[in-house]
Design an enzyme around this catalytic site. Structure first.
Site, PDB file in Angstrom:
ATOM      1  N   ASP A 382      -0.848 -19.201  32.202  1.00 58.55           N
ATOM      2  CA  ASP A 382      -2.291 -19.433  32.288  1.00 58.55           C
ATOM      3  C   ASP A 382      -2.692 -19.922  33.676  1.00 58.55           C
ATOM      4  O   ASP A 382      -3.668 -19.447  34.265  1.00 58.55           O
ATOM      5  CB  ASP A 382      -2.699 -20.455  31.221  1.00 58.55           C
ATOM      6  N   ASP A 435      -5.254 -19.051  23.409  1.00 58.48           N
ATOM      7  CA  ASP A 435      -5.458 -20.500  23.397  1.00 58.48           C
ATOM      8  C   ASP A 435      -5.476 -21.060  21.980  1.00 58.48           C
ATOM      9  O   ASP A 435      -5.469 -22.284  21.799  1.00 58.48           O
ATOM     10  CB  ASP A 435      -6.765 -20.849  24.106  1.00 58.48           C
TER      11      ASP A 435
END
Length: 535
Positions: A382, A435
C-alpha cells in the site's frame, strides 16, 4: 472453477484498490517551499462558475495559491467579473492590453507564479486565473528566492480542460464572466461515518459466518468420531468444506500478483478495460450475493437447500441455489447497465459487501504467523503504490487506478463508495476492498480461535482486534482530512493498529507461541476445543 479459486482471484483484484480517498478532489503538488509571511495560505479548492453572454454554461474547479488574499466562501457574496486574456499569454511581462478590474486569464510557464500575479496586479486585474499545461491541478507556491511576497489579488489555477470554454469564448468576443469562491468543507461528513460502519460491519458479519462454519464442521466431525467412521481424516475433512487456507508462500505471492495486476491496470487503463473489470466484478459480486443469500435462506428452506438437480455443464445444483441465481444475475446486470446513475453506488456496495463476505468465508489464515506476513506485505504494498510509485511514475499508481484516470469512468468498481452528502464539493468517500478483506482475514481468525479456545469476548482476541481495526480506519480518515484530501493508504494505519494490538495482547497473555505456530485449533482437530491448560 471452484468457488474458492474464484474467491482467490477476486481477492487479488480487491487488493488492487487499497487506498482511501475523497474521489475527485486530489491535488498534485508541483513544488515545495516552506510557508512564510505572504506565502502561507492553506491550499483550498475554488469553484469557478462560468457565464457566457449572461448564461451560466459551466462550473470548473481550481486550486488557490499559497499567496494572495483568501476567497469568499459563499457564492452569493462572490462578484461576477468579466474575463480578459493576458497579452502576452504567459503574463510574464507587463500586459499590453488595458485592464480595468477584469479577471486576467494566463497560461502557465516561463516565469514563477508570483511574477505572473505581480504583473496582473500591476496591470489592474482583480484576480488571476492560470491555466495549467496538464489536465491536473498543482499547488502554486513561492520559490525559495521569493522572500518578499506581497500579492493583493486572488490567484487560482485551473486545469487544461477549461481551455476550450474560457479562452475560445473570450477570443470570439463573447461576454465571458466568472465567479470565484471557496466553500468550506465540513470536518466530518456523514458519508465517512457510514463508510466506517459499512467496513466494520462487513468484517463483523464475515467473522461470525466463518466461525459458524467452523463450528458446523467441528460438530460434523465429532459425529463421525462417535460413529467410529474409518473415513475420518481431519485434514481431508477440513478441506472438503470448500475452505482454502493460505500459507506464507501464497501470502507473498498474493501481493506480488496484485502488484503485477496493478501495473497492468495502470498501463492499460481505458474505457474498454474498465468495462472488462466491470464484467469481472459483476461475476464475483453475483456469486458472492448468491452464496450469502443461499446461506441465509437455507435455515428456512432446508429441504430446498439439501435437494439437488443435475444441470447440463454445471453438474448437481441445489434447488435453492437454482431459485436464487436468476435474481442475483439480474441484480448484477442491472447495476452494470445503470451504474452511471446517481444511486448506482447502492448496488455496487451490495455486490461488493457480498463479495467481501464470501471471500472472508472461503479464504482463511491458519495462524498468526501467516496473518502477520500477509498484512506486513500488504502494508508495504500500500505504501509503495500510493507514495513511492510517484518517484518513478510521477504520479501515484494506486490513486490513478482507483480514480480510473483516462478511462472516462468514475473509477474501478472494486471499491465501497458513498456520496459525500453535506459536502458542497460533492464526490465520493471510497475505500478499497483490500482494506477490508486483508485485516478481516486476521480478525476472522481471532474469532475462530476464541470460540475453539472457549474464550469469552472480553478474554479473547476478536473484540480487541475489531476495536483496533475501527480505530485504525478512523485514524485514516483523520489523516485524509489533514492532508488536504490526498489519497491515503489505509493499511498504513490499519495494519499497525490491528496487528500490533493482536500480537501485543497475545504476548502479554502468553498465547503468542501457540497463535504464531499452531494457530486455529480446528486445523488439528476441529471437534476438540482447547482448554485453558492446553495452552
Amino acid at each position: 472453477m471452484e468457488m474458492k479459486n474464484r474467491a482467490f482471484y477476486c481477492a487479488i483484484f480487491a487488493l488492487l484498490s487499497g487506498c482511501l480517498v475523497f474521489a475527485g478532489d486530489i491535488i498534485h503538488q508541483d513544488d515545495f517551499a516552506p510557508a512564510r509571511p505572504g506565502c502561507n495560505n492553506n491550499f483550498v479548492l475554488v469553484k469557478v462558475p462560468v457565464w457566457i453572454n449572461g448564461k451560466e454554461v459551466a462550473e470548473f474547479v481550481g486550486v488557490g495559491a499559497r499567496f494572495g488574499p483568501t476567497l469568499e466562501s459563499k457564492e452569493k457574496r462572490a462578484n461576477l467579473t468579466r474575463v480578459a486574456l493576458a497579452d502576452p499569454p504567459d503574463c510574464c511581462s507587463k500586459p499590453k492590453n488595458k485592464i480595468t478590474g477584469e479577471v486576467m486569464l494566463a497560461h502557465r510557464g516561463n516565469c514563477s507564479f508570483v511574477t505572473k500575479a505581480d504583473m496582473a496586479e500591476a496591470a489592474g486585474a482583480s484576480a488571476l486565473l492560470i491555466i495549467n499545461n496538464r489536465t491536473e491541478l498543482f499547488k502554486m507556491v513561492c520559490k525559495a528566492n521569493e522572500t518578499d511576497v506581497n500579492v493583493h489579488i486572488p490567484v487560482v489555477m485551473l486545469s487544461l480542460d477549461v481551455d476550450a470554454t474560457l479562452i475560445q469564448s473570450t477570443r470570439d468576443n463573447s461576454n465571458v464572466s466568472i465567479q470565484l469562491y471557496s466553500p468550506k468543507r465540513p470536518a466530518v461528513d456523514v458519508a465517512e461515518v457510514f463508510l466506517w460502519l459499512m467496513a466494520v460491519g462487513t468484517i463483523l458479519c464475515a467473522s461470525y459466518w466463518s466461525t459458524w462454519t467452523a463450528k458446523e464442521a467441528a460438530i460434523e466431525q465429532e459425529k463421525l468420531l462417535k460413529d467410529g467412521s474409518d473415513e475420518y481424516l481431519s485434514k481431508e475433512t477440513y478441506s472438503s468444506t470448500g475452505v482454502m487456507e493460505i500459507n506464507i508462500a501464497s501470502a507473498i505471492l498474493f501481493v506480488v500478483i496484485a502488484s503485477m495486476f496493478l501495473i497492468m491496470l495502470y498501463k492499460l487503463m481505458s474505457h474498454v478495460f474498465i468495462e472488462i473489470l466491470v464484467v469481472v466484478f459483476c461475476i464475483g459480486g453475483m456469486e458472492g450475493l448468491q452464496t450469502c443469500l443461499v446461506a441465509l435462506l437455507s435455515r428456512w428452506f432446508e429441504r430446498a437447500a439439501g435437494s439437488y438437480i443435475k444441470v447440463p455443464f454445471l453438474g448437481a445444483i441445489a434447488y435453492l441455489t437454482l431459485a436464487v441465481s436468476p435474481s442475483c444475475i439480474a441484480f448484477a446486470v442491472l447495476w452494470a447497465v445503470f451504474r452511471r446513475v446517481s444511486f448506482a453506488w447502492i448496488g455496487q456496495d451490495i455486490l461488493g459487501i457480498a463479495l467481501i463476505i464470501t471471500v472472508l468465508q472461503v479464504i482463511r489464515v491458519p495462524n498468526l504467523k501467516v496473518g502477520t506476513v500477509l498484512l506486513s506485505c500488504a502494508f508495504l504494498y500500500d505504501i509503495f503504490w500510493v507514495f513511492v510509485s510517484k518517484w518513478w511514475f510521477h504520479e501515484s499508481i494506486m490513486i490513478v487506478v482507483a480514480r480510473g484516470d483516462g478511462s472516462g469512468e468514475d473509477g474501478i468498481p472494486m471499491l465501497l463508495k458513498i456520496p459525500r452528502m453535506f459536502d458542497p464539493w460533492g464526490g465520493y468517500s471510497i475505500i478499497g476492498f483490500g482494506d477490508v478483506i486483508l485485516p478481516g482475514l486476521v480478525i476472522a481468525f481471532a474469532l475462530r480461535y476464541d470460540w475453539l479456545s472457549k474464550k469469552s469476548l472480553k478474554d479473547g482476541y476478536f473484540l480487541w482486534a475489531m476495536i483496533a481495526y475501527g480505530l485504525g480506519l478512523l485514524t485514516t480518515y483523520v489523516a485524509l482530512n489533514l492532508m488536504d484530501g490526498h489519497g491515503q493508504p489505509a493499511l498504513l494505519y490499519i495494519v499497525p493498529f490491528t496487528l500490533g494490538t493482536f500480537i501485543a495482547l497475545a504476548k502479554k497473555r502468553g498465547d503468542l507461541n501457540h497463535l504464531w505456530n499452531r494457530g486455529d485449533p480446528g486445523r488439528v482437530c476441529p471437534h476438540v476445543q482447547l482448554q485453558p491448560d492446553d495452552r
